[in-house]
Design a protein around this motif. Structure first.
Motif, PDB file in Angstrom:
ATOM      1  N   MET A  52     -29.044   7.812  19.014  1.00  0.00           N
ATOM      2  CA  MET A  52     -28.175   8.968  18.842  1.00  0.00           C
ATOM      3  C   MET A  52     -27.889   9.217  17.364  1.00  0.00           C
ATOM      4  N   GLN A  55     -31.923  12.054  21.324  1.00  0.00           N
ATOM      5  CA  GLN A  55     -30.630  12.278  21.959  1.00  0.00           C
ATOM      6  C   GLN A  55     -30.712  11.989  23.470  1.00  0.00           C
ATOM      7  N   ALA A 103     -20.541  12.257  20.930  1.00  0.00           N
ATOM      8  CA  ALA A 103     -21.655  12.953  20.283  1.00  0.00           C
ATOM      9  C   ALA A 103     -21.608  14.463  20.446  1.00  0.00           C
TER      10      ALA A 103
END
Length: 307
Positions: A81, A123, A151
Motif C-alpha cells: 500500500m 493497492q 488508505a
C-alpha cells in the motif's frame, strides 16, 4: 540513516530480510502480466527501511505475540500500500518526480500508464494479502476495514487531495496538521493498529499505543519537511528543495520552529508509549527505540555531516 540501540538494530536485522523475501517472491506469483509484475516489483523492491511493517511486527513483539508466515504476510501488505502511494505521488499529474530511493521513479522507467496500473495493482494486492492467509475471519475483517479507512478518502487519499488542492495556498497550523495526519500519518497509525488487532488487544487498551503512532506519524512528516531544506539528494534518495510553495512546517513557521515542533511531537510519542507500558505492565522500549529515527536531526541542526 537511523541511529539505533542494539535491540532495535537486532530486531531490524532479523525482520527486514524476512519482509524483503516476502515482497521479492510473492508479487510475481499473484500477477499474470509480466510487464505489470515488473513495474510493481520495481518500486516495492527499490529499497526502503520497511518502517511500516516493522512497526507492526514490533507492536506484536512488544505484546508477546509470535510471528508466523501468515502474520508476516499480513504485515508486509502495508508495504504494498505504501509503495502504491509513492508511485502515484511521483506521477506527472502529481509531484512529477524523477527520482525515488536513488533510482528513476516508476513512470520514468515504465511510462505513466504502466506506473498508474502498477500502483493500482499494489493497492488491490495489499488487501488480497490481508485475507489470503490462515488468520481468522474476524482478523481479516478488522484488518481490511482498518486499512481501507487509513488508505482511503478519510485517510491518505484525503491528505493527498488536500496537498493538491491547497498548493500555493498558505494553510494555518491546524490545517497543515490535518493534511499531514491523513497523507502521512494514517498508514503509520495503521501499522501499529494492525499489530494491536492481530494481538487481539481490547479497544480500551489501544489508546496509548495509537497516540504513540499518531505522534510518530506527525514527527515523520515534519522530519521529511526539514530534510527537504537541509538534506541532500544522495543521502535521502530523492530530490531536495522541492517543497517551495507547498504547505510544510519550514515554509509555515521557519526551520528553527520546525525543529521545535519535531522535538515536541517526538516527546509526545515517547510519553505515550511509556504510558502504554505502564497500562499493560509490559516493556515498550522496542517501540520507543523507533523514535531514534529522528536522532539525525541534531546533526543536521548543527550543520554536521551524516554517515
Amino acid at each position: 540513516m537511523m541511529k539505533m540501540g542494539n535491540r532495535l538494530t537486532n530486531f531490524t536485522s532479523e525482520w527486514v530480510p524476512k519482509i524483503n523475501k516476502v515482497l521479492e517472491t510473492q508479487i510475481a506469483k499473484d500477477t499474470d502480466q509480466t510487464r505489470l509484475a515488473a513495474a510493481m516489483s520495481y518500486s516495492v523492491n527499490a529499497g526502503g527501511k520497511r518502517l511500516r511493517p516493522l512497526l507492526t511486527l514490533a507492536t506484536l513483539t512488544t505484546l508477546g505475540q509470535s510471528i508466523d508466515d501468515d502474520v508476516l504476510k499480513a504485515a508486509s501488505a502495508l508495504e504494498l500500500m505504501h509503495s502504491y502511494s509513492l508511485i502515484h505521488d511521483d506521477l506527472p499529474a502529481m509531484d512529477n518526480d524523477d527520482l525515488r530511493r536513488g533510482k528513476p521513479t516508476n513512470h520514468v522507467k515504465f511510462g505513466a500508464g504502466m506506473a498508474t496500473l502498477a500502483g493500482d495493482g499494489l493497492q488491490a494486492l495489499a488487501f488480497q494479502w490481508l485475507v489470503d492467509n490462515r488468520l481468522s475471519d474476524d482478523l481479516h475483517a478488522e484488518l481490511t476495514l482498518a486499512l481501507a479507512k487509513a488508505a482511503g478518502p478519510h485517510g491518505m487519499v484525503s491528505g493527498q487531495a488536500d496537498d493538491i488542492e491547497f498548493e500555493g495556498t498558505r494553510l494555518d497550523l491546524e490545517e497543515l496538521q490535518k493534511l499531514d495526519r491523513n497523507k502521512t500519518g494514517a498508514l503509520i497509525r495503521y501499522a501499529v493498529e494492525a499489530g494491536l488487532i492481530m494481538a487481539k488487544v481490547p479497544g480500551f487498551q489501544r489508546q496509548s499505543f495509537l497516540k504513540f503512532a499518531e505522534n510518530f506519524g506527525a514527527a515523520f512528516q515534519i522530519y521529511d519537511d526539514i530534510l527537504d531544506v537541509v538534506g541532500d539528494e544522495k543521502t535521502i534518495g530523492k530530490p531536495v528543495h522541492q517543497d517551495a510553495g507547498k504547505n510544510t512546517y519550514p515554509n509555515l513557521m521557519g526551520l528553527t520552529k520546525a525543529y521545535q515542533a519535531l522535538d515536541q511531537v517526538v516527546g509526545q510519542a515517547v510519553s505515550a508509549i511509556d504510558q502504554a507500558g505502564r497500562d499493560l505492565s509490559i516493556d515498550t522500549s522496542l517501540l520507543k527505540d523507533f523514535c531514534s529515527y529522528f536522532a539525525i536531526k541534531d546533526e543536521k541542526r548543527h550543520g554536521k555531516t551524516t554517515g
